[in-house]
Scaffold this motif. Structure first.
Motif, short mmCIF file in Angstrom:
data_model
loop_
_atom_site.label_atom_id
_atom_site.label_comp_id
_atom_site.label_asym_id
_atom_site.label_seq_id
_atom_site.Cartn_x
_atom_site.Cartn_y
_atom_site.Cartn_z
N ARG A 68 -2.59 35.74 22.30
CA ARG A 68 -1.95 34.59 22.58
C ARG A 68 -0.89 33.76 21.48
NH1 ARG A 68 -7.87 34.70 21.49
NH2 ARG A 68 -8.16 33.73 19.92
N ALA A 69 -1.41 34.30 20.20
CA ALA A 69 -0.80 33.92 19.16
C ALA A 69 0.61 34.67 18.78
CB ALA A 69 -1.75 34.83 17.82
N ILE A 70 0.64 36.18 19.62
CA ILE A 70 2.10 36.94 19.57
C ILE A 70 2.42 36.97 20.81
CG2 ILE A 70 2.74 39.72 20.65
CD1 ILE A 70 0.08 40.52 18.92
N ASP A 71 1.88 35.54 21.82
CA ASP A 71 2.97 35.52 22.84
C ASP A 71 3.09 34.40 22.44
OD1 ASP A 71 1.73 36.63 24.56
OD2 ASP A 71 1.08 36.25 25.97
N THR A 72 2.63 33.27 21.83
CA THR A 72 3.16 31.99 20.93
C THR A 72 4.42 32.26 19.83
OG1 THR A 72 1.44 30.77 20.88
CG2 THR A 72 2.95 30.23 19.99
N ALA A 73 4.97 33.27 19.48
CA ALA A 73 5.26 34.10 18.38
C ALA A 73 6.94 34.32 18.88
CB ALA A 73 4.87 35.31 17.16
N ALA A 74 6.38 34.67 20.05
CA ALA A 74 8.08 36.02 21.14
C ALA A 74 8.60 35.25 21.68
CB ALA A 74 6.80 36.42 21.76
N ASP A 80 13.75 34.05 8.22
CA ASP A 80 14.18 35.11 8.02
C ASP A 80 12.84 35.84 8.45
OD1 ASP A 80 16.35 34.70 6.43
OD2 ASP A 80 15.55 33.32 4.69
N ALA A 81 11.67 35.52 8.44
CA ALA A 81 10.32 35.93 8.32
C ALA A 81 9.10 35.18 9.57
CB ALA A 81 9.14 37.02 7.48
N LEU A 82 8.64 35.93 9.79
CA LEU A 82 7.29 36.18 10.84
C LEU A 82 6.15 36.33 11.15
CD1 LEU A 82 7.83 33.01 14.16
CD2 LEU A 82 7.79 35.54 15.36
N TYR A 83 5.93 35.41 10.79
CA TYR A 83 3.99 36.61 11.09
C TYR A 83 3.35 35.77 12.03
CZ TYR A 83 6.01 37.98 6.48
OH TYR A 83 7.03 38.82 5.72
N SER A 139 4.85 26.35 24.06
CA SER A 139 5.50 28.02 23.02
C SER A 139 7.12 27.77 23.27
CB SER A 139 4.70 29.36 23.54
OG SER A 139 5.33 29.79 24.73
N LYS A 140 7.37 27.31 24.32
CA LYS A 140 8.96 27.47 25.23
C LYS A 140 9.17 26.20 23.93
CE LYS A 140 11.92 27.12 28.02
NZ LYS A 140 12.64 27.16 29.90
N ARG A 141 8.73 25.25 23.89
CA ARG A 141 9.66 23.88 23.21
C ARG A 141 9.69 24.70 21.95
NH1 ARG A 141 6.46 21.25 26.57
NH2 ARG A 141 4.86 20.61 24.70
N LEU A 142 8.10 24.95 21.49
CA LEU A 142 9.10 25.17 20.02
C LEU A 142 10.13 26.33 19.66
CD1 LEU A 142 7.36 25.20 17.11
CD2 LEU A 142 5.89 27.65 18.01
N ALA A 143 9.70 27.41 20.46
CA ALA A 143 11.28 28.46 20.26
C ALA A 143 12.24 27.59 20.27
CB ALA A 143 10.60 29.42 21.39
N GLU A 144 12.37 26.87 21.44
CA GLU A 144 14.03 25.88 21.63
C GLU A 144 14.22 25.43 19.58
OE1 GLU A 144 12.79 23.58 25.37
OE2 GLU A 144 13.88 25.04 26.15
N SER A 145 12.83 24.58 19.72
CA SER A 145 13.09 23.40 18.50
C SER A 145 13.32 24.59 17.17
CB SER A 145 11.97 23.05 17.91
OG SER A 145 10.71 23.83 17.62
N LEU A 146 13.06 25.80 17.08
CA LEU A 146 13.20 26.69 15.84
C LEU A 146 14.67 27.39 15.58
CD1 LEU A 146 10.06 28.06 15.22
CD2 LEU A 146 10.47 25.83 14.18
N HIS A 203 -1.27 28.15 18.16
CA HIS A 203 -0.95 29.32 18.71
C HIS A 203 -0.81 27.56 20.03
CE1 HIS A 203 -5.02 29.11 21.16
NE2 HIS A 203 -5.86 29.90 19.56
N ALA A 204 -0.31 27.90 21.17
CA ALA A 204 0.19 27.04 21.79
C ALA A 204 -1.51 27.11 22.86
CB ALA A 204 1.19 26.90 22.88
N ALA A 205 -2.01 25.50 23.35
CA ALA A 205 -2.89 25.50 24.72
C ALA A 205 -3.34 27.26 25.17
CB ALA A 205 -2.60 24.40 25.70
N VAL A 206 -4.14 27.66 24.93
CA VAL A 206 -5.50 27.80 26.08
C VAL A 206 -6.36 27.00 26.85
CG1 VAL A 206 -5.01 29.69 24.21
CG2 VAL A 206 -7.11 28.11 24.52
N ASP A 207 -7.31 27.88 28.12
CA ASP A 207 -8.03 27.46 28.66
C ASP A 207 -9.32 27.42 28.25
OD1 ASP A 207 -6.80 27.04 31.24
OD2 ASP A 207 -7.46 29.24 32.07
#
Length: 64
Positions: free
Chosen positions: A58-64, A49-52, A36-43, A9-13
């Protein structure tokens, strides 16, 4: 060919001060949102085919 891309996941406090682990309620901070926005742009250029994700918000927000 099958490829796996593992990311956390991306950064948290408190990042670097303690391990979030299974601690619930830790949401992404402003840096994490940008990461997470930069990760989405690069991916976006890859065929995915699948994302888990873990069930942690925090992990769901990063994946979204």
């Amino acid at each position: 060919m099958i490829r796996f891309l593992f990311t956390r996941h991306a950064a948290v406090d408190g990042l670097g001060q303690r391990i979030a682990g299974r601690e619930s309620g830790r949401m992404l901070n402003a840096d994490g949102g940008r990461q997470s926005k930069r990760l989405a742009e690069s991916l976006a250029r890859r065929q995915i085919d699948a994302l888990y994700s873990s069930p942690q918000p925090r992990a769901i927000d990063t994946a979204a």
